[in-house]
Design an enzyme around this catalytic site. Structure first.
Site, PDB file in Angstrom:
ATOM      1  N   LYS A  42       0.769  -1.110   0.023  1.00 58.44           N
ATOM      2  CA  LYS A  42       0.004   0.109   0.059  1.00 58.44           C
ATOM      3  C   LYS A  42       0.671   1.265   0.083  1.00 58.44           C
ATOM      4  CE  LYS A  42      -1.089  -0.370   4.873  1.00 58.44           C
ATOM      5  NZ  LYS A  42      -0.042  -0.823   5.114  1.00 58.44           N
ATOM      6  N   ARG A  75      -6.790   2.616  10.668  1.00 52.51           N
ATOM      7  CA  ARG A  75      -6.598   1.195  10.830  1.00 52.51           C
ATOM      8  C   ARG A  75      -7.340   0.578  11.878  1.00 52.51           C
ATOM      9  NH1 ARG A  75      -0.730   1.839   9.114  1.00 52.51           N
ATOM     10  NH2 ARG A  75       0.245  -0.304   9.296  1.00 52.51           N
ATOM     11  N   ARG A 125      12.768  -6.492   3.361  1.00 56.22           N
ATOM     12  CA  ARG A 125      13.014  -4.955   3.469  1.00 56.22           C
ATOM     13  C   ARG A 125      13.749  -4.649   4.537  1.00 56.22           C
ATOM     14  NH1 ARG A 125       7.409  -1.994   4.525  1.00 56.22           N
ATOM     15  NH2 ARG A 125       7.134  -3.165   6.128  1.00 56.22           N
ATOM     16  N   ARG A 155      13.429  -3.463   7.670  1.00 54.08           N
ATOM     17  CA  ARG A 155      13.488  -2.221   8.335  1.00 54.08           C
ATOM     18  C   ARG A 155      13.654  -2.639   9.705  1.00 54.08           C
ATOM     19  NH1 ARG A 155       7.899   0.490   6.626  1.00 54.08           N
ATOM     20  NH2 ARG A 155       7.155  -0.634   8.307  1.00 54.08           N
ATOM     21  N   ARG A 194       2.382  -8.084  13.639  1.00 55.48           N
ATOM     22  CA  ARG A 194       1.662  -7.067  12.899  1.00 55.48           C
ATOM     23  C   ARG A 194       0.614  -7.513  11.928  1.00 55.48           C
ATOM     24  NH1 ARG A 194       5.669  -4.249   9.503  1.00 55.48           N
ATOM     25  NH2 ARG A 194       4.153  -2.576   9.325  1.00 55.48           N
TER      26      ARG A 194
HETATM   27  P1  B4P Z   1       4.128  -1.883   1.910  1.00 55.85           P
HETATM   28  O1  B4P Z   1       3.252  -2.737   2.060  1.00 55.85           O
HETATM   29  O2  B4P Z   1       4.095  -0.827   0.832  1.00 55.85           O
HETATM   30  O3  B4P Z   1       4.776  -1.389   3.140  1.00 55.85           O
HETATM   31  P2  B4P Z   1       4.045  -0.045   3.973  1.00 55.85           P
HETATM   32  O4  B4P Z   1       3.222   0.758   3.299  1.00 55.85           O
HETATM   33  O5  B4P Z   1       5.182   0.365   4.766  1.00 55.85           O
HETATM   34  O6  B4P Z   1       3.158  -0.824   5.135  1.00 55.85           O
HETATM   35  P3  B4P Z   1       3.252  -1.325   6.431  1.00 55.85           P
HETATM   36  O7  B4P Z   1       1.821  -1.755   6.742  1.00 55.85           O
HETATM   37  O8  B4P Z   1       4.427  -2.662   6.525  1.00 55.85           O
HETATM   38  O9  B4P Z   1       3.795  -0.230   7.369  1.00 55.85           O
HETATM   39  P4  B4P Z   1       3.348   1.260   7.784  1.00 55.85           P
HETATM   40  O10 B4P Z   1       4.381   2.146   7.702  1.00 55.85           O
HETATM   41  O11 B4P Z   1       1.911   1.819   7.358  1.00 55.85           O
HETATM   42  O12 B4P Z   1       5.627  -2.772   1.141  1.00 55.85           O
HETATM   43  C1  B4P Z   1       6.061  -3.749   1.891  1.00 55.85           C
HETATM   44  C2  B4P Z   1       7.556  -4.052   0.940  1.00 55.85           C
HETATM   45  O13 B4P Z   1       6.934  -4.871   0.162  1.00 55.85           O
HETATM   46  C3  B4P Z   1       8.455  -2.971   0.514  1.00 55.85           C
HETATM   47  O14 B4P Z   1       9.557  -3.421   0.766  1.00 55.85           O
HETATM   48  C4  B4P Z   1       7.877  -3.098  -1.104  1.00 55.85           C
HETATM   49  O15 B4P Z   1       9.208  -2.746  -1.915  1.00 55.85           O
HETATM   50  C5  B4P Z   1       7.494  -4.478  -1.290  1.00 55.85           C
HETATM   51  N1  B4P Z   1       6.405  -4.751  -2.512  1.00 55.85           N
HETATM   52  C6  B4P Z   1       5.488  -3.784  -2.551  1.00 55.85           C
HETATM   53  N2  B4P Z   1       4.914  -4.175  -3.617  1.00 55.85           N
HETATM   54  C7  B4P Z   1       5.159  -5.244  -3.934  1.00 55.85           C
HETATM   55  C8  B4P Z   1       5.003  -5.904  -5.214  1.00 55.85           C
HETATM   56  N3  B4P Z   1       3.973  -5.766  -5.961  1.00 55.85           N
HETATM   57  N4  B4P Z   1       5.789  -7.287  -5.267  1.00 55.85           N
HETATM   58  C9  B4P Z   1       6.875  -7.563  -4.574  1.00 55.85           C
HETATM   59  N5  B4P Z   1       7.323  -6.743  -3.506  1.00 55.85           N
HETATM   60  C10 B4P Z   1       6.280  -5.462  -3.424  1.00 55.85           C
HETATM   61  O16 B4P Z   1       3.055   1.229   9.535  1.00 55.85           O
HETATM   62  C11 B4P Z   1       4.326   0.871  10.446  1.00 55.85           C
HETATM   63  C12 B4P Z   1       3.818   0.944  11.755  1.00 55.85           C
HETATM   64  O17 B4P Z   1       3.526   2.248  12.325  1.00 55.85           O
HETATM   65  C13 B4P Z   1       2.646  -0.057  12.288  1.00 55.85           C
HETATM   66  O18 B4P Z   1       2.867  -1.369  12.465  1.00 55.85           O
HETATM   67  C14 B4P Z   1       2.099   0.887  13.436  1.00 55.85           C
HETATM   68  O19 B4P Z   1       3.023   0.493  14.853  1.00 55.85           O
HETATM   69  C15 B4P Z   1       2.295   2.347  13.296  1.00 55.85           C
HETATM   70  N6  B4P Z   1       1.010   2.782  12.520  1.00 55.85           N
HETATM   71  C16 B4P Z   1       0.959   3.317  11.167  1.00 55.85           C
HETATM   72  N7  B4P Z   1      -0.322   3.798  11.043  1.00 55.85           N
HETATM   73  C17 B4P Z   1      -1.079   3.647  11.964  1.00 55.85           C
HETATM   74  C18 B4P Z   1      -2.408   3.758  12.392  1.00 55.85           C
HETATM   75  N8  B4P Z   1      -3.022   4.579  11.754  1.00 55.85           N
HETATM   76  N9  B4P Z   1      -2.769   3.395  13.833  1.00 55.85           N
HETATM   77  C19 B4P Z   1      -1.891   3.107  14.627  1.00 55.85           C
HETATM   78  N10 B4P Z   1      -0.610   2.695  14.351  1.00 55.85           N
HETATM   79  C20 B4P Z   1      -0.132   3.032  13.142  1.00 55.85           C
END
Ligand code: B4P
Length: 196
Positions: free
Chosen positions: A24, A99, A138, A140, A151
């Site tokens: 996403k 979320r 990834r 991270r 998660r």
């Molecule tokens: P993504 O899935 O794009 O990762 P993300 O957006 O960072 O989402 P995520 O849910 O993991 O973390 P977020 O920052 O929202 O990509 C994952 C990987 O896959 C990447 O390396 C990418 O290159 C790869 N990829 C993507 N598409 C691909 C494809 N088609 N094929 C192959 N590979 C692909 O949240 C982080 C933390 O912040 C949460 O755990 C929580 O603690 C906090 N948080 C954020 N928002 C919150 C909220 N609203 N409420 C409460 N806590 C919150």
């Protein structure tokens, strides 16, 4: 929803929903750039707060590292402030918010206060093994296997109910995320009815 193709793309208010690793964040950035609207990632905002050592960052650091969600009140403050900025006055793509059902209520309130509405919720999904594989690739700081699995559990319990919620509002657009980044992007644009 109103047909997205019938409105200027830069007026759209969109939410990107999906499990961790569904792509996403990746898709939000590509799509927002194409549509000329800001991509607002709450995960990214929180990571920046942690890196800067701000009061917010200090409060959320250990929560994020454990794979849990930051509390709804804190997120409401963060999102309310971000959406009040000028660049969000004519559309945005929210990535990672809401979320929880409570966060969805908060967003509905923010929208109501500004007499606006969501145009669509894009739901990107992929099988769990693929989600875990991507997150681990990834590397991270919050991407150890135990945290990544936690998660996924948190997502199923707290975030998955939003699928039905937004489906009920007629806003949900499902897109298969188990494809290449470009193919997923094409799927999203088709689901929204936006060209380009
Ligand atoms: P993504 O899935 O794009 O990762 P993300 O957006 O960072 O989402 P995520 O849910 O993991 O973390 P977020 O920052 O929202 O990509 C994952 C990987 O896959 C990447 O390396 C990418 O290159 C790869 N990829 C993507 N598409 C691909 C494809 N088609 N094929 C192959 N590979 C692909 O949240 C982080 C933390 O912040 C949460 O755990 C929580 O603690 C906090 N948080 C954020 N928002 C919150 C909220 N609203 N409420 C409460 N806590 C919150």
């Amino acid at each position: 929803m109103a047909d997205a193709s019938a409105r200027p793309a830069n007026g759209l208010r969109l939410v990107m929903l999906g499990p961790p690793g569904s792509g996403k964040g990746t898709q939000a950035e590509i799509l927002a750039e194409r549509l000329g609207i800001p991509a607002i990632s709450t995960g990214e905002m929180l990571r920046r707060a942690v890196d800067s050592g701000s009061a917010l960052g200090q409060r959320v650091e250990s929560i994020m590292a454990s794979g849990a969600l930051v509390d709804d009140e804190t997120m409401a403050e963060v999102v309310r402030e971000r959406l009040s900025r000028d660049d969000a006055s004519d559309g945005y793509l929210l990535d990672g918010y809401p979320r929880t059902l409570e966060q969805a209520d908060t967003l509905a309130g923010i929208l109501e206060d500004s007499s606006s509405a969501l145009d669509a919720v894009i739901f990107v999904d992929a099988p769990e093994d693929e989600l875990v594989r991507r997150a681990l690739a990834r590397q991270r700081a919050d991407d150890t296997e135990q945290v990544v699995r936690h998660r996924q559990e948190v997502y199923r319990e707290k975030t998955a109910p939003l699928i039905e919620y937004y489906e009920g509002l007629g806003l949900l657009r499902r897109v298969d995320g188990d494809r290449s980044i470009e193919e997923v992007n094409v799927g999203i644009r088709e689901a929204l009815g936006v060209s380009g």
